[in-house]
Design a protein around this motif. Sequence first.
Motif, mmCIF file in Angstrom:
data_model
loop_
_atom_site.group_PDB
_atom_site.id
_atom_site.type_symbol
_atom_site.label_atom_id
_atom_site.label_comp_id
_atom_site.label_asym_id
_atom_site.label_seq_id
_atom_site.Cartn_x
_atom_site.Cartn_y
_atom_site.Cartn_z
ATOM 1 N N ALA A 11 0.836 -1.197 0.000
ATOM 2 C CA ALA A 11 0.000 0.000 0.000
ATOM 3 C C ALA A 11 0.873 1.251 0.000
ATOM 4 N N LYS A 12 1.936 1.222 0.816
ATOM 5 C CA LYS A 12 2.852 2.369 0.836
ATOM 6 C C LYS A 12 3.580 2.495 -0.498
ATOM 7 N N LEU A 13 3.990 1.340 -1.067
ATOM 8 C CA LEU A 13 4.637 1.352 -2.381
ATOM 9 C C LEU A 13 3.720 1.986 -3.426
ATOM 10 N N ALA A 14 2.440 1.658 -3.349
ATOM 11 C CA ALA A 14 1.474 2.216 -4.302
ATOM 12 C C ALA A 14 1.428 3.732 -4.201
ATOM 13 N N PHE A 15 1.416 4.261 -2.968
ATOM 14 C CA PHE A 15 1.335 5.716 -2.793
ATOM 15 C C PHE A 15 2.598 6.407 -3.278
ATOM 16 N N THR A 16 3.767 5.901 -2.861
ATOM 17 C CA THR A 16 5.021 6.542 -3.288
ATOM 18 C C THR A 16 5.177 6.461 -4.806
ATOM 19 N N GLY A 17 4.664 5.362 -5.399
ATOM 20 C CA GLY A 17 4.704 5.253 -6.848
ATOM 21 C C GLY A 17 3.844 6.298 -7.528
ATOM 22 N N LEU A 18 2.638 6.512 -7.008
ATOM 23 C CA LEU A 18 1.782 7.563 -7.558
ATOM 24 C C LEU A 18 2.433 8.927 -7.433
ATOM 25 N N GLU A 19 3.016 9.168 -6.288
ATOM 26 C CA GLU A 19 3.662 10.465 -6.053
ATOM 27 C C GLU A 19 4.770 10.723 -7.061
ATOM 28 N N ALA A 20 5.494 9.656 -7.442
ATOM 29 C CA ALA A 20 6.618 9.781 -8.369
ATOM 30 C C ALA A 20 6.229 9.448 -9.809
ATOM 31 N N ASN A 21 4.909 9.296 -10.077
ATOM 32 C CA ASN A 21 4.429 8.902 -11.406
ATOM 33 C C ASN A 21 5.065 7.594 -11.861
ATOM 34 N N ASP A 22 5.153 6.648 -10.948
ATOM 35 C CA ASP A 22 5.801 5.381 -11.240
ATOM 36 C C ASP A 22 4.836 4.237 -10.945
ATOM 37 N N SER A 23 4.685 3.340 -11.886
ATOM 38 C CA SER A 23 3.804 2.187 -11.679
ATOM 39 C C SER A 23 4.527 0.868 -11.879
ATOM 40 N N ILE A 24 5.809 0.941 -12.265
ATOM 41 C CA ILE A 24 6.628 -0.257 -12.481
ATOM 42 C C ILE A 24 7.804 -0.212 -11.518
ATOM 43 N N PHE A 25 8.050 -1.334 -10.839
ATOM 44 C CA PHE A 25 9.056 -1.355 -9.785
ATOM 45 C C PHE A 25 9.997 -2.535 -9.989
ATOM 46 N N ASP A 26 11.277 -2.278 -9.750
ATOM 47 C CA ASP A 26 12.293 -3.326 -9.838
ATOM 48 C C ASP A 26 12.171 -4.230 -8.614
#
Length: 697
Positions: free
Chosen positions: A178-193
């Motif tokens: 859930a936290k990853l989802a928020f930080t990803g939205l904040e950074a315009n990122d939806s793909i994670f290594d």
Amino acid sequence: MYLVRQITNLEVNATSFERGDITVEDILRSDELRSCPVMVTCRPWKANEIRWNDSLRRLYTFIHVDGFSRENANVYIHNYFKGTEATADEFIKWFESNGISENMALYPIYISMLCHMWGEPDDSKKEEFKSFQTFSDIFREVFESLIVRHVQKEITDLSSPAFNTRRSEIEKLMEPMAKLAFTGLEANDSIFDENDLGQFSDSVKTACKLGVLSKENKLSSIHDKNRPYLQSTVFFPHKLFQEYMAAVYLASLYDSDHSEFKRLFEEVVIPRKEEFRYLLYFTVPRSKNISKYVMHFLLQQYAQSRGSFAQEEMNFLVDVAFESRDEDAIGLLRSSVSSLSIDVNDVHTITGYASTGIHSKAIKMTVRGYGISYGPSISNVVAEMVCSAPSLRDVVLPASFHPTFYETLAKEGRKATVRRNSSYKEKVGCSISGVHTLEIRNYEPLSSASSQHLVGALCSLPNLAELKLEGRGYPEEFHSLLNAKASTLKVHTLQIKNYEPLSSGSSRHLVEALCSLPNLTNLTLYGDHCQEEFYSPLNAKASTLKVRTLEIRNYDLLSSASSHHLVEALCSLPKLTSLILYGDGYREEFYSILNEKASTLKVHALDICSFEPLSSDSSHHLVGALCSLPKLTELTIYEHDHHKEYFYSTLRAKAFTLKGSFPQISKGNFMCNGHPQKDLHSFIQTLTETTTITKGD
């Protein structure tokens, strides 16, 4: 969808462009293909939005739309439930009666998701599902279903303590995601290594098993020496999945770390609130305190907004309040406005206005729907809003509605009629009775039943003073019904604009209807498709038409017969005092006949607007007509700059030589282009200073 720019040699007519039915073959045969950018999208409904956007239409030519849409969603549903027609029909019935489903109908992934949940054998779950109204309702159930189905693979007994324990463990594992989802939205990122998430490997593994995350292996670039040859990435299957998980994280901070919640909300979410719209949708229903906090903050922003921004802010407020499903938050919104104008073109927002009751404060309501057709649920909702807002006076509907819209309007209209005629009229009212102005732009043909319902509704409105009917949706049956009921329609002002030619029968019925309207004083006709079939019966019935102000907009050249009929009709109108002739459809023959008949035309005010230069003969005839109008006291002329000098020189010579020209000038009772004229000399000077307009102004 294909968008083609600057096609100049494509051999198709303008009507084809307007209909949007140009084929791929037409494009391939065009000489300009190589220099034309072509866009392909998986979202065909966006093409319709582009089609109805004036600024984009100047840059692009709308060509072709094909793909998944509301219209073929039912086909998908039947294919999904192949062999179980009853289940498919039951689902479609719910689907068409639910406003939010109309938004989700555009996305195959959500149709599939809804079908999957509907197919569950638990009847109690299905009943609960039917009660869902918001995105939050549906996505909460989606994530609940994902977790339950996963735990069931390990523990089949849903009532056992072990089941609930395992379920709680999975929810705990989802917290880092859930936290990853928020930080990803904040950074315009939806793909994670995946390598960057090593400390949360159990969470990532579980999220992938649930279907909350998807995993993909791909080769790294040979130039990137810092990454392994085979790179594993994880991503959310759709942005709404990521936004839902981000909302779980944000909402959890409200109690656990309120200062961080406040910081993220005010510094991250609000500055990008339109982008994070669904994040807010999913956050507010998780706590009554959160919904009230968010509503207070948004209301402060609304109080500082002005103009069109205020409308956008109100629509946003309504959307968020609707998703909250919290009466206290909705109550804050209701109490913040005493009256408002509604301007909306989104299914979710329409449903929000209706569900929260904010529409009851409306004095003007505009519901747009360019390029789409609203389904039965939303059509019914719009009709009920129109019929239940007590202060509503002006209604503008540039949209295509399902027949349920017209049926509901007619039903409420009949109730209003009964109540006005009953002894209970002081105790019970019907809001539709208060509508003064109604504008309907219909882009699809009305059915026989809808024609009957619409005419019935129009004639039941006791205070309707101004009516505008526009579009291609009014068949001969509609005009026939309108003719039959015209004597009960109370409008003073009527504007009719047809996008397609009227049939002979429609023309006759329309003319007879116009002549039967008891209170009609102002009439505007867009005459592009009104030719001899219309002007001939108008001429025959003109002496019974009581209009005082008549505006005729003609962009297509009038035929010889139409010119004769129109001029004779104008001269036969017994109460006509103001005449506006607008467009390029009036040519030499029309002005010649007008010149011959001018002495019998009793208008006091005349506006003439021509975009194309008049020929020398047309100018000569128009000048003769102007000089001969016996009661003309107010003249407004807009003439094309080219050839203007000839027109003015002709007018000057004619006015000075023709005895009795402009008789009202000598009485000190004459206006030209908005300025009073004391004598013939000042009048001629005013004309030579006339502002030139260009086509399209």
